[in-house]
Design a protein around this motif. Structure first.
Motif, mmCIF file in Angstrom:
data_model
loop_
_atom_site.group_PDB
_atom_site.id
_atom_site.type_symbol
_atom_site.label_atom_id
_atom_site.label_comp_id
_atom_site.label_asym_id
_atom_site.label_seq_id
_atom_site.Cartn_x
_atom_site.Cartn_y
_atom_site.Cartn_z
ATOM 1 N N TYR A 156 0.845 -1.194 0.000
ATOM 2 C CA TYR A 156 0.000 0.000 0.000
ATOM 3 C C TYR A 156 0.874 1.234 0.000
ATOM 4 C CZ TYR A 156 -4.187 -2.704 0.951
ATOM 5 O OH TYR A 156 -5.232 -3.568 0.857
ATOM 6 N N ARG A 157 0.357 2.303 -0.593
ATOM 7 C CA ARG A 157 1.058 3.583 -0.623
ATOM 8 C C ARG A 157 0.021 4.675 -0.373
ATOM 9 N NH1 ARG A 157 5.803 5.804 -2.944
ATOM 10 N NH2 ARG A 157 5.432 7.941 -3.612
ATOM 11 N N ALA A 158 0.350 5.565 0.544
ATOM 12 C CA ALA A 158 -0.520 6.708 0.822
ATOM 13 C C ALA A 158 -0.128 7.829 -0.122
ATOM 14 C CB ALA A 158 -0.366 7.148 2.267
ATOM 15 N N GLU A 159 -1.118 8.414 -0.795
ATOM 16 C CA GLU A 159 -0.864 9.501 -1.745
ATOM 17 C C GLU A 159 -1.857 10.628 -1.501
ATOM 18 O OE1 GLU A 159 -0.981 7.937 -5.732
ATOM 19 O OE2 GLU A 159 0.806 6.725 -5.420
ATOM 20 N N LEU A 160 -1.412 11.828 -1.815
ATOM 21 C CA LEU A 160 -2.269 13.001 -1.732
ATOM 22 C C LEU A 160 -2.580 13.431 -3.157
ATOM 23 C CD1 LEU A 160 -3.566 15.115 0.121
ATOM 24 C CD2 LEU A 160 -1.461 16.427 -0.028
ATOM 25 N N SER A 161 -3.874 13.482 -3.482
ATOM 26 C CA SER A 161 -4.295 13.854 -4.827
ATOM 27 C C SER A 161 -5.466 14.814 -4.730
ATOM 28 C CB SER A 161 -4.686 12.593 -5.607
ATOM 29 O OG SER A 161 -5.182 12.936 -6.879
ATOM 30 N N PHE A 215 -6.511 12.408 0.556
ATOM 31 C CA PHE A 215 -5.633 11.262 0.716
ATOM 32 C C PHE A 215 -6.261 10.045 0.058
ATOM 33 C CE2 PHE A 215 -4.178 13.908 4.221
ATOM 34 C CZ PHE A 215 -2.805 13.838 4.018
ATOM 35 N N GLN A 216 -5.398 9.222 -0.520
ATOM 36 C CA GLN A 216 -5.832 7.975 -1.136
ATOM 37 C C GLN A 216 -4.908 6.866 -0.677
ATOM 38 O OE1 GLN A 216 -5.430 8.611 -5.339
ATOM 39 N NE2 GLN A 216 -7.438 9.539 -5.536
ATOM 40 N N VAL A 219 -3.399 3.585 -2.125
ATOM 41 C CA VAL A 219 -3.220 2.979 -3.438
ATOM 42 C C VAL A 219 -2.423 1.688 -3.294
ATOM 43 C CG1 VAL A 219 -2.294 3.355 -5.761
ATOM 44 C CG2 VAL A 219 -3.237 5.274 -4.470
ATOM 45 N N LYS A 222 0.146 -0.703 -4.815
ATOM 46 C CA LYS A 222 1.217 -0.611 -5.811
ATOM 47 C C LYS A 222 2.005 -1.920 -5.855
ATOM 48 C CE LYS A 222 1.152 3.815 -6.981
ATOM 49 N NZ LYS A 222 1.195 4.317 -8.307
#
Length: 179
Positions: A92-97, A101-102, A104, A106
């Motif tokens: 899992y990867r935390a991303e800011l879009s 926050f999402q 994702v 990977k």
């Protein structure tokens, strides 16, 4: 509607039809295929990896045939699919879009195990998110191109107009001969 698994399966059609060669063995075609499916981080396949991709294509074709005929997969087919899916580790990867926050999922690595797993996953995304009875094989016995029937009435029998015309002409000629 496009699906990675269907494009991979249909690439086998060219072995027995013009240009009578396997597009997976064409580096230019393979690179374009990988680009279309956002798999460009993968290095060129070794001979063994290419053979694995070709073998998976055969299995995907067999599985789709089972779905088209019986609307099911055997336990053995499902176990084989899971072996491909289990070969690619994820994290899992935390991303800011766009200020949100999402979480994702990977791939831990983008190698050929990932390509095989993603191709297999594509089939099961299709099977889990869309009606099974809309997954079809062309009614032309010399074609058998796989497609997803998006027609409103869900009655499409042919991959395209060429096969439809060919079969209709053949049936017309048979009726004329018999009459």
């Amino acid at each position: 509607m496009d699906f990675l698994c269907i494009e991979l399966v249909n690439s086998g059609w060219y072995i027995t039809h013009k240009p009578f060669r396997d597009p997976l063995r064409d580096p230019v075609w393979l690179a374009e295929f990988l680009r279309r499916w956002d798999l460009t981080e993968v290095a060129a396949p070794s001979a063994v990896e290419l053979d694995q991709l070709i073998a998976l294509r055969g299995l995907l074709a067999e599985w789709i045939d089972s779905i088209c005929r019986a609307k099911a997969l055997t336990p053995e087919q499902l176990a084989a699919a899971n072996r491909y899916l289990e070969a690619a580790p994820f994290h899992y990867r935390a991303e800011l879009s766009e200020g949100r926050f999402q979480l994702v999922l990977k791939p831990a690595r983008t190698d050929w195990d990932f390509v095989l797993a993603k191709s297999t996953a594509s089939l099961f995304e299709l099977l889990s998110q869309y009606p099974l009875d809309r997954i079809r094989q062309c009614g032309n016995p010399e074609c058998r191109w796989v497609f997803y029937d998006e027609s409103k009435s869900s009655t499409r029998k042919w991959c395209g107009n060429t096969c439809a015309s060919l079969i209709k002409v053949r049936k017309f000629r048979e009726r004329q001969k018999g009459g």
